[in-house]
Design a protein around this motif. Sequence first.
Motif, PDB file in Angstrom:
ATOM      1  N   GLN A  24      12.941   7.171  -3.588  1.00 22.50           N
ATOM      2  CA  GLN A  24      12.842   5.982  -2.737  1.00 22.50           C
ATOM      3  C   GLN A  24      13.545   6.171  -1.395  1.00 22.50           C
ATOM      4  OE1 GLN A  24      11.178   2.994  -3.680  1.00 22.50           O
ATOM      5  NE2 GLN A  24      10.427   4.395  -5.258  1.00 22.50           N
TER       6      GLN A  24
ATOM      7  N   GLN B   8      13.991   1.907 -16.153  1.00 23.76           N
ATOM      8  CA  GLN B   8      14.164   3.222 -15.539  1.00 23.76           C
ATOM      9  C   GLN B   8      13.073   3.530 -14.515  1.00 23.76           C
ATOM     10  OE1 GLN B   8      14.439   5.849 -19.045  1.00 23.76           O
ATOM     11  NE2 GLN B   8      16.378   6.522 -18.177  1.00 23.76           N
ATOM     12  N   THR B   9      13.482   4.152 -13.435  1.00 21.90           N
ATOM     13  CA  THR B   9      12.488   4.615 -12.452  1.00 21.90           C
ATOM     14  C   THR B   9      12.147   6.062 -12.781  1.00 21.90           C
ATOM     15  OG1 THR B   9      14.166   5.455 -10.944  1.00 21.90           O
ATOM     16  CG2 THR B   9      13.497   3.144 -10.665  1.00 21.90           C
ATOM     17  N   TYR B  10      11.057   6.562 -12.217  1.00 22.90           N
ATOM     18  CA  TYR B  10      10.692   7.969 -12.415  1.00 22.90           C
ATOM     19  C   TYR B  10      11.804   8.881 -11.900  1.00 22.90           C
ATOM     20  CZ  TYR B  10       5.946   6.754 -13.791  1.00 22.90           C
ATOM     21  OH  TYR B  10       4.862   6.285 -14.467  1.00 22.90           O
TER      22      TYR B  10
END
Lengths: 111, 316
Positions: A24, B8-10
């Motif tokens: 991000q 959870q994010t990747y």
Amino acid sequence: MSKLFFDHLIVLTRVDAHVKAISQNIEEREELWQLVDELVHHRVMDLILGSLPEEHHTEFMEKFTEFPYEERLFVFLNEKTGKDFEKVITEEMKTLEDEILKDLKPRKKKK
Amino acid sequence: MSGIQPTQTYHEIFRNKLKLKNFEISDKFLKKYPRAADVLKKKNLTLQKLREHSAKLMGAGALTGALILNSPTMPAQITPIEIVQNLKTLGESSTPIENSQENLISSLRDTLPKRTRPLTREEEKHIEQIFSENIGVKAKASLEGEHLNTTYGLIGAEQHLRRYPGDTIATHPKVKAGDEGMAPGLGAWGYFAPSKDKMTSDIVEEEKWYAVVQTLYLPDWKARLPYLREWYKHRKVLIVNTDNGNAVVADIADSGPAAWTGKSFGGSPEVMNYLGGARYKKGPVIIFFVDDPENKVPLGPVEYNTMSTGMNILKV
């Protein structure tokens, strides 16, 4: 400056594209770059020391830690192992890239 | 347990996997290779710190050490005597304008090693002189005490950066062929402008002609982060394609590429297009800081074959 003697052989382009896609911000991206870098170091060192007769381990590590950027280390490795070590590392990195990409892909839930 | 947890994010999943893998391998390494582990322990090093260790050694000037000289795998460096002779020759010759680019390519061919690597200070000084004589832009490898981790390396194609919140590839200027699209994340310094209505023609140029350098591998990056972040932000650099002599002035707008990509720098689609054409995705370049305290050197292509060169500074 920052360089390790095997850097020119490490080209994990597909991993880089994935890292960029899932990060991000710059902090996340650089953290993953660092972790992949560590993984590469471990794999290369395992490859080298696994091929190099044990009696040469200390000599190699002394040279490596003194001149980590020096590509002439390949001359030492080729001589002591009888292998073309640039080729060996290049091949190993293809395997590593496939392994990392496999880890990157989310596993499908079992029904 | 398989699949992704809702929280959870990747990024987190991948990070955790890598951390676990590194921990396991590191532990195994120490047990499997005790002699190697002893050397690392004696020198207070770990495998994780190798790149940092190398950066410190090279930053301390170890590159000029004897080992690198006469290396069978690395081209020999030019000697200080040869540099002085070359500088005299450069100073004496008057470069015909139409031959500037050819002279530049020829001089670089005589000076640079065949394979990219960090250059010595002597080599960089020589190249600064070559650039000044042929291109006319005052550019330096070291500026105000700052120096990149390398000045001679491979540049790779990057994507466009988002200039403001809501910027999309649909409205973004593109190169005619081989455009790389828009990067999924922001550049290292975030958006160029806080909103679309705050965009100016200068900001458009900053994104259009941006460069990527490996600030993350600078030996003192973490220790001097607040100062260096500001110093490198939109810092102007001269990028010269050492194969064809094409030169462009760009500003630093992102950090990277990772060391394990085989590249040392990155260029925006426009930078890459100018350096080598629509199919140019990777190639050797030299990157020096532009010495431009009055901010007079414009971003973009340096058409030095059509301007007065020699010891004159670029007229803008």
